[in-house]
Design a protein around this motif. Structure first.
Motif, short mmCIF file in Angstrom:
data_model
loop_
_atom_site.label_atom_id
_atom_site.label_comp_id
_atom_site.label_asym_id
_atom_site.label_seq_id
_atom_site.Cartn_x
_atom_site.Cartn_y
_atom_site.Cartn_z
N ARG A 161 4.99 29.09 -15.82
CA ARG A 161 6.24 29.85 -15.88
C ARG A 161 6.52 30.35 -17.30
O ARG A 161 7.00 31.47 -17.50
CB ARG A 161 7.41 28.99 -15.40
N GLN A 162 6.20 29.51 -18.29
CA GLN A 162 6.39 29.94 -19.68
C GLN A 162 5.52 31.15 -20.00
O GLN A 162 5.95 32.08 -20.69
CB GLN A 162 6.05 28.78 -20.63
N LYS A 163 4.31 31.15 -19.47
CA LYS A 163 3.44 32.31 -19.67
C LYS A 163 4.01 33.53 -18.97
O LYS A 163 3.98 34.65 -19.50
CB LYS A 163 2.02 32.02 -19.15
N ILE A 185 0.84 -1.21 0.00
CA ILE A 185 0.00 0.00 0.00
C ILE A 185 0.88 1.26 0.00
O ILE A 185 0.62 2.22 -0.75
CB ILE A 185 -0.95 -0.02 1.21
N VAL A 186 1.91 1.24 0.84
CA VAL A 186 2.81 2.42 0.90
C VAL A 186 3.49 2.65 -0.45
O VAL A 186 3.58 3.79 -0.93
CB VAL A 186 3.86 2.22 2.01
N SER A 187 3.94 1.57 -1.10
CA SER A 187 4.60 1.74 -2.40
C SER A 187 3.61 2.26 -3.44
O SER A 187 3.97 3.07 -4.30
CB SER A 187 5.21 0.42 -2.86
N GLY A 188 2.34 1.83 -3.35
CA GLY A 188 1.32 2.33 -4.27
C GLY A 188 1.07 3.81 -4.09
O GLY A 188 0.99 4.57 -5.07
N PHE A 189 0.97 4.23 -2.84
CA PHE A 189 0.78 5.67 -2.58
C PHE A 189 2.01 6.47 -3.01
O PHE A 189 1.90 7.61 -3.46
CB PHE A 189 0.49 5.91 -1.10
N GLY A 190 3.18 5.86 -2.87
CA GLY A 190 4.40 6.54 -3.31
C GLY A 190 4.38 6.78 -4.81
O GLY A 190 4.79 7.86 -5.27
N VAL A 191 3.92 5.81 -5.59
CA VAL A 191 3.82 5.99 -7.04
C VAL A 191 2.80 7.07 -7.38
O VAL A 191 3.03 7.91 -8.26
CB VAL A 191 3.45 4.66 -7.72
N LEU A 192 1.68 7.08 -6.65
CA LEU A 192 0.68 8.14 -6.88
C LEU A 192 1.27 9.52 -6.58
O LEU A 192 1.06 10.48 -7.34
CB LEU A 192 -0.56 7.89 -6.01
N ALA A 193 2.00 9.63 -5.46
CA ALA A 193 2.62 10.91 -5.11
C ALA A 193 3.64 11.31 -6.18
O ALA A 193 3.76 12.49 -6.53
CB ALA A 193 3.30 10.81 -3.75
N SER A 194 4.36 10.34 -6.72
CA SER A 194 5.32 10.63 -7.79
C SER A 194 4.62 11.18 -9.02
O SER A 194 5.08 12.16 -9.62
CB SER A 194 6.09 9.35 -8.14
N MET A 195 3.49 10.58 -9.40
CA MET A 195 2.75 11.06 -10.56
C MET A 195 2.20 12.45 -10.32
O MET A 195 2.23 13.31 -11.21
CB MET A 195 1.62 10.08 -10.90
N ILE A 196 1.68 12.70 -9.11
CA ILE A 196 1.15 14.03 -8.79
C ILE A 196 2.26 15.08 -8.87
O ILE A 196 2.07 16.17 -9.41
CB ILE A 196 0.51 14.02 -7.38
N SER A 197 3.44 14.74 -8.34
CA SER A 197 4.57 15.66 -8.39
C SER A 197 4.97 15.98 -9.82
O SER A 197 5.22 17.13 -10.17
CB SER A 197 5.76 15.06 -7.64
N LEU A 198 5.01 14.94 -10.67
CA LEU A 198 5.40 15.15 -12.07
C LEU A 198 4.41 16.06 -12.78
O LEU A 198 4.80 17.01 -13.48
CB LEU A 198 5.50 13.81 -12.78
N PHE A 199 3.13 15.80 -12.62
CA PHE A 199 2.12 16.63 -13.31
C PHE A 199 2.05 18.03 -12.72
O PHE A 199 1.75 18.99 -13.43
CB PHE A 199 0.76 15.94 -13.27
N SER A 200 2.34 18.17 -11.43
CA SER A 200 2.42 19.51 -10.84
C SER A 200 3.54 20.30 -11.49
O SER A 200 3.39 21.49 -11.80
CB SER A 200 2.66 19.42 -9.33
N GLY A 201 4.69 19.63 -11.70
CA GLY A 201 5.80 20.29 -12.36
C GLY A 201 5.45 20.72 -13.77
O GLY A 201 5.82 21.82 -14.21
N LEU A 202 4.76 19.86 -14.51
CA LEU A 202 4.35 20.20 -15.88
C LEU A 202 3.42 21.40 -15.89
O LEU A 202 3.56 22.32 -16.72
CB LEU A 202 3.67 18.99 -16.54
N LEU A 203 2.44 21.41 -14.98
CA LEU A 203 1.50 22.52 -14.91
C LEU A 203 2.20 23.83 -14.54
O LEU A 203 1.98 24.87 -15.19
CB LEU A 203 0.41 22.20 -13.88
N LEU A 204 3.05 23.78 -13.52
CA LEU A 204 3.75 24.99 -13.09
C LEU A 204 4.74 25.47 -14.16
O LEU A 204 4.96 26.68 -14.31
CB LEU A 204 4.49 24.74 -11.78
N ASP A 205 5.31 24.54 -14.93
CA ASP A 205 6.22 24.94 -15.99
C ASP A 205 5.48 25.69 -17.09
O ASP A 205 6.00 26.66 -17.66
CB ASP A 205 6.92 23.72 -16.57
N ASN A 206 4.26 25.25 -17.39
CA ASN A 206 3.45 25.99 -18.37
C ASN A 206 3.13 27.39 -17.87
O ASN A 206 3.16 28.36 -18.64
CB ASN A 206 2.15 25.23 -18.66
#
Length: 312
Positions: A289-291, A266-287
């Motif tokens: 920043r480009q603006k 369960i912990v490893s599953g939540f870790g993967v979810l947190a990793s995906m959330i972090s990655l997509f947060s970075g993509l959103l914030l990078d967009n």
């Protein structure tokens, strides 16, 4: 509008301020020298005024607060900023000003670290801190600024009127450097000699507390200016930790067909979810920043047009 404005932020520099003002006026006679007194209690303002400087006050303590007011109040074709502690040679000032007025530089950095700084400075932790900060910023932001924390700089009108001053203390120099690199402004380095403070002059910089603030500022600005890299690295770290937790669970399942360690799974599953959330947060914030970068270019053009109208 002044042609050249010399900006000197000061706090209790009565030992040296008269010499600094007179030396600068000798090498830049056409410049207007502004001394911003930051609640000095030793008569710094009066001494500077008697030496021929225009003296103004900033009552909120901190170098960043002083620079915010200086940049807001003074209009000039070129700004030269230096400290009032007589550690910077005025002989370098004409070359730094020339780079702004003739070569179109947005920021000229007075590089102490490539000359006499490490020999003259008697505080070894300051030497280590300056080298560490320079290495961190140049690595994280792929820049080539030779001296990140120098207080000896020249600026264009466009830089001064578009730079958002967010820091209140000594970390302001770090903020300037990262802003210039991120916005692809024209930065030049000029090697300058450095001499340690004369006897009786005391540094206001605390090696440990101010050093920690500078390092936290670098981390904060890395998150703001490079969100995809920051959150991408965080996502990678979370994914690797999750994979390390999941690997023995998977090996046991392949061997026995059972999953005896459900909490680890369960912990490893939540870790993967947190990793995906972090990655997509970075993509959103990078967009975002480009603006922000596009909006900054528009603001820079507006400031340039205003500058040209001043000059006509």
């Amino acid at each position: 509008m002044d042609k050249i404005a010399v900006l000197i932020p000061c706090y209790n520099e009565s030992q040296t301020i008269e010499k600094v003002v007179r030396d600068v006026k000798a090498v830049l006679p056409e410049a207007v020298v502004y001394v911003y007194d930051n609640n000095s209690t030793d008569g710094t303002g009066e001494i500077a005024r008697s030496a021929g400087a225009v003296v103004r006050q900033e009552y909120r303590q901190g170098k960043g607060n002083v620079i915010r007011r200086m940049f807001r109040e003074v209009d000039a074709q070129c700004y030269l900023m230096l400290d009032g502690d007589d550690t910077y040679p005025p002989e370098s000032a004409p070359e730094m000003v020339r780079m702004v007025l003739e070569r179109g530089a947005d920021m000229v950095v007075g590089d102490r670290l490539s000359s006499t700084y490490f020999q003259e400075n008697k505080r070894p932790f300051h030497n280590f801190g300056n080298a560490l900060v320079r290495a961190c910023i140049n690595a994280l932001f792929h820049s080539d600024i030779k001296d990140i924390m120098t207080g000896y700089r020249a600026f264009s009108y466009q830089f001064v009127k578009t730079f958002p001053v967010l820091s209140s203390g000594f970390e302001i120099e770090t903020e300037m450097s990262i802003h210039a690199v991120d916005k692809k402004l024209h930065v030049e380095n000029v090697v300058v000699d450095y001499r340690d403070r004369p006897a009786g002059s005391i540094s206001k910089l605390n090696t440990y507390s101010d050093g920690a603030r500078v390092l936290m500022t670098i981390l904060r600005l890395f998150r703001l200016y490079r969100p995809l890299r920051f959150f991408g690295l965080l996502a990678l770290l979370l994914f690797l930790v999750s994979a390390a937790l999941f690997a023995p669970v998977l090996a046991t399942y392949i061997k026995t067909g059972l999953v005896p360690r459900f909490p680890t799974l369960i912990v490893s599953g939540f870790g993967v979810l947190a990793s995906m959330i972090s990655l997509f947060s970075g993509l959103l914030l990078d967009n975002m920043r480009q603006k922000d970068c596009r909006d900054f270019e528009f603001k820079l053009q507006q400031t340039h047009d205003q500058y040209r109208r001043w000059m006509l």
